[in-house]
Design an enzyme around this catalytic site. Structure first.
Site, PDB file in Angstrom:
ATOM      1  N   THR A 177     -78.435  23.621  30.686  1.00 46.04           N
ATOM      2  CA  THR A 177     -77.934  22.669  29.226  1.00 46.04           C
ATOM      3  C   THR A 177     -76.974  21.836  30.622  1.00 46.04           C
ATOM      4  O   THR A 177     -76.087  21.682  30.532  1.00 46.04           O
ATOM      5  CB  THR A 177     -76.937  23.608  28.024  1.00 46.04           C
ATOM      6  OG1 THR A 177     -75.878  23.979  28.731  1.00 46.04           O
ATOM      7  CG2 THR A 177     -78.190  25.052  28.341  1.00 46.04           C
ATOM      8  N   TRP A 435     -70.871  24.243   2.113  1.00 44.12           N
ATOM      9  CA  TRP A 435     -71.727  23.114   3.479  1.00 44.12           C
ATOM     10  C   TRP A 435     -72.459  21.738   3.299  1.00 44.12           C
ATOM     11  O   TRP A 435     -73.395  22.155   2.342  1.00 44.12           O
ATOM     12  CB  TRP A 435     -72.322  24.138   4.431  1.00 44.12           C
ATOM     13  CG  TRP A 435     -71.517  26.065   4.466  1.00 44.12           C
ATOM     14  CD1 TRP A 435     -72.089  26.883   4.105  1.00 44.12           C
ATOM     15  CD2 TRP A 435     -71.432  25.953   5.958  1.00 44.12           C
ATOM     16  NE1 TRP A 435     -71.107  28.258   4.786  1.00 44.12           N
ATOM     17  CE2 TRP A 435     -70.283  27.311   5.478  1.00 44.12           C
ATOM     18  CE3 TRP A 435     -70.187  25.010   7.003  1.00 44.12           C
ATOM     19  CZ2 TRP A 435     -70.607  27.158   7.059  1.00 44.12           C
ATOM     20  CZ3 TRP A 435     -69.242  25.895   7.953  1.00 44.12           C
ATOM     21  CH2 TRP A 435     -69.266  27.175   7.625  1.00 44.12           C
TER      22      TRP A 435
HETATM   23  P1  ADP Z   1     -79.218  19.787  25.677  1.00 43.74           P
HETATM   24  O1  ADP Z   1     -78.502  19.973  24.956  1.00 43.74           O
HETATM   25  O2  ADP Z   1     -79.195  19.375  27.021  1.00 43.74           O
HETATM   26  O3  ADP Z   1     -80.490  18.850  25.282  1.00 43.74           O
HETATM   27  P2  ADP Z   1     -81.659  21.419  24.753  1.00 43.74           P
HETATM   28  O4  ADP Z   1     -82.470  20.821  25.278  1.00 43.74           O
HETATM   29  O5  ADP Z   1     -81.930  22.669  25.067  1.00 43.74           O
HETATM   30  O6  ADP Z   1     -80.437  20.605  25.927  1.00 43.74           O
HETATM   31  O7  ADP Z   1     -81.169  21.638  23.730  1.00 43.74           O
HETATM   32  C1  ADP Z   1     -81.287  22.348  22.645  1.00 43.74           C
HETATM   33  C2  ADP Z   1     -80.770  21.313  20.823  1.00 43.74           C
HETATM   34  O8  ADP Z   1     -81.454  20.548  20.254  1.00 43.74           O
HETATM   35  C3  ADP Z   1     -81.695  22.724  19.711  1.00 43.74           C
HETATM   36  O9  ADP Z   1     -80.547  23.963  20.144  1.00 43.74           O
HETATM   37  C4  ADP Z   1     -81.238  22.420  18.308  1.00 43.74           C
HETATM   38  O10 ADP Z   1     -79.792  21.551  17.844  1.00 43.74           O
HETATM   39  C5  ADP Z   1     -81.894  20.210  19.112  1.00 43.74           C
HETATM   40  N1  ADP Z   1     -83.348  19.864  18.412  1.00 43.74           N
HETATM   41  C6  ADP Z   1     -84.121  20.380  19.381  1.00 43.74           C
HETATM   42  N2  ADP Z   1     -85.719  20.330  19.237  1.00 43.74           N
HETATM   43  C7  ADP Z   1     -85.506  19.392  17.319  1.00 43.74           C
HETATM   44  C8  ADP Z   1     -86.392  19.406  15.992  1.00 43.74           C
HETATM   45  N3  ADP Z   1     -87.255  19.428  16.255  1.00 43.74           N
HETATM   46  N4  ADP Z   1     -85.318  19.073  15.777  1.00 43.74           N
HETATM   47  C9  ADP Z   1     -83.562  19.424  15.545  1.00 43.74           C
HETATM   48  N5  ADP Z   1     -82.941  19.888  16.473  1.00 43.74           N
HETATM   49  C10 ADP Z   1     -83.827  19.663  17.142  1.00 43.74           C
END
Ligand code: ADP
Length: 532
Positions: A177, A435
């Site tokens: 990540t 919130w």
């Molecule tokens: P990085 O933090 O390395 O970019 P990730 O791809 O694992 O890694 O990130 C995941 C996060 O991205 C999710 O937990 C969420 O917060 C956000 N995310 C992913 N897809 C969406 C979406 N369609 N809408 C809103 N947030 C999203």
């Protein structure tokens, strides 16, 4: 009693065997950074992957060892996905946009033995080579100037080999990540989890692939397993069109020339494409499906694509979930909905794809399960066969005993199972015990025609604990003032959600994966004070 059905391990080499056998001549196009193009096919990818297996064996790489890549999207990169896994190794796709300290940390933490990289990243190699303690072999995908070239390296072998025999629960891939707090964490994907994720991902409600599909994945191969596309694409014999540069003009040209029907990327990719199309009058007449994920797809983006007859699959997931968890696709009552209502559905994050389960729990106690009533907002948890159990080399499980993994996201589940993400746990703004969703504020602000980007953060307030402050980047030449933004927000959000202040900034900080970095923004404005 003997088993009634045959043994057929869920190992990823089954995918490439199938693709080469059933779709062998289906070609892949790569447009390299220098503008040159090369063509490959599923048959050549399999043959080259087997040559890579031989080459890795010659280097003494053993089962379970890590082979890293530092590369953009191209067909040689695709070869390494199958070559590394086919040798029984673990492909570690490194994100070249990480900062040096993170790049140093993850390659050492992963104990990578081989690094295969694009010549464009030679400066990174030069800076970090002496700090990487486990990498013994450097190979360059597209040049032989500083290291053996990939083509020469595998070219010494004939591909007359067999895949390493592995167990379906063996690891095949490692992704870190981006680590917005602390060190990046490694997520290991197994052969079985990868196969199950790929099989669910290719279904109509998700990537919607068939043998005629031509896919240009803008999502990088180094980010969250490229959403599983290199695996799922093989299962259906998709033609891949790759570009090493993410310039909208280049992508638009490739899409039209190669008849691209499917594409996938984060929202910013589509923004750049719209700007290019507006400036040049070009269109994407062949595009049928746009998969958008990684961060929330803004309403105007979904609307614009849908008006052009393009199906929008708005997906949510994370590195820890392989990555796909949910997809916003047409529901059973889709045809009875108005266009606006259909956009409402796609704007949410969709429903779980088969194989994963979701729930939300109370944000204060983090255990009480909340109803799927379309209003209760809570911490989002997920479980399933492609959801993380434990981070690489961690001492404790990341998921609880029932398998629930806390995503760090906050959302609402609707009665029909649709997930609506409202925030990240760390970013929700707590005002007077209630919130406020920072994401909803941002999205509402970004609907203003003069706003280029907006980010809302909670700032300490002596009376309310926290109150929202909105940071806004104006569009070039726009003369936007704070009152304009507030007036724009008034009909869109509850009165008590309206930001206490709107601050104009030149730029908003982003993470290595292109998302707004609230942490950096909060650090930047740590001295900011609101009056009681
Ligand atoms: P990085 O933090 O390395 O970019 P990730 O791809 O694992 O890694 O990130 C995941 C996060 O991205 C999710 O937990 C969420 O917060 C956000 N995310 C992913 N897809 C969406 C979406 N369609 N809408 C809103 N947030 C999203």
């Amino acid at each position: 009693m003997s088993r009634a059905m045959q043994d057929w391990d869920l190992v990823v080499t089954q995918l490439i065997d199938h693709a080469a056998r059933e779709h062998g001549s289906r070609e892949h196009v790569t447009r390299w950074a220098d503008g040159s193009e090369t063509r490959a096919s599923w048959a050549s990818v399999r043959r080259d992957a087997l040559r890579m297996v031989q080459a890795l064996r010659a280097l003494g790489i053993r089962r379970g060892e890590r082979i890293a890549t530092l590369a953009m999207n191209h067909a040689r990169h695709l070869v390494t996905w199958y070559g590394a896994a086919g040798a029984g190794g673990v492909l570690h796709t490194i994100n070249p946009r990480l900062f040096d300290e993170q790049l140093e940390y993850i390659a050492n933490h992963a104990e990578d033995r081989v690094l295969i990289y694009d010549a464009a990243f030679q400066p990174i190699i030069d800076r970090l080579r002496s700090k990487w303690t486990t990498i013994e072999h450097y190979i360059c995908f597209d040049s032989g100037a500083h290291a053996p070239s990939f083509e020469d390296w595998i070219g010494a072998f004939d591909g007359d080999a067999t895949w390493e025999a592995v167990d379906e629960r063996d690891p095949c891939m490692l992704c870190y990540t981006s680590g917005t707090t602390g060190n990046p964490k490694g997520v290991i994907y197994e052969h079985r989890s990868t196969m199950l994720h790929a099989l669910s991902g290719i279904q109509r409600h998700c990537f919607n692939f068939d043998a005629q599909s031509v896919m240009l994945p803008v999502v990088p191969m180094f980010h969250a397993a490229s959403w599983g596309l290199p695996w799922g694409g093989a299962a259906t014999g998709v033609k891949f069109v790759y570009s090493c540069v993410n310039d909208a003009a280049v992508l638009c040209d490739l899409m039209n020339r190669e008849g691209v029907t499917h594409s996938a990327g984060v929202p910013t990719v589509w923004l750049a494409m719209f700007q290019h199309c507006d400036a040049t009058g070009r269109e994407l007449p062949r595009l049928k499906q746009a998969t958008i994920g990684g961060s929330a797809a803004p309403r105007f983006m979904i609307e614009r694509l849908m008006r052009q007859g393009i199906r929008v699959a708005h997906a949510w997931g994370m590195t820890e979930t392989s990555p796909i968890g949910t997809v916003g696709a047409p529901t059973h009552d889709w045809d009875s909905k108005s266009f606006e209502e259909q956009v409402d559905v796609v704007q949410m994050q969709g429903r779980p794809i088969f194989g994963v389960e979701l729930r939300t729990v109370d944000l204060d106690d983090m255990t009480t399960e909340l109803p799927r009533d379309g209003v209760s907002s809570g911490a989002l948890q997920i479980r399933g066969p492609w959801v993380i159990k434990r981070y690489f080399k961690a001492d404790e499980d990341a998921a609880n005993a029932e398998g629930w993994f806390d995503t760090g996201d906050v959302g609402i589940i609707h009665p029909d199972g649709t997930l609506q993400l409202t925030d990240r746990t760390k970013d929700v703004i707590k005002s007077g015990g209630e919130w406020i969703s920072s994401v909803e504020l941002e999205n509402a602000a970004m609907g203003h025609p003069d706003v280029a980007e907006a980010a809302a953060v909670g700032i300490y307030h002596p009376k309310w604990d926290e109150r929202p402050v909105l940071f806004v980047v104006r569009k070039e030449g726009a003369a936007l003032v704070a009152d304009d933004v507030i007036e724009h927000l008034k009909p869109l959000v509850a009165k008590w959600w309206l930001p206490d202040a709107v601050e104009f900034v030149d730029a908003i900080p982003h993470t290595a994966t292109g998302k707004i970095s609230k942490k950096d923004l909060r650090d930047q404005f740590s001295d900011y004070r609101l009056e009681a």
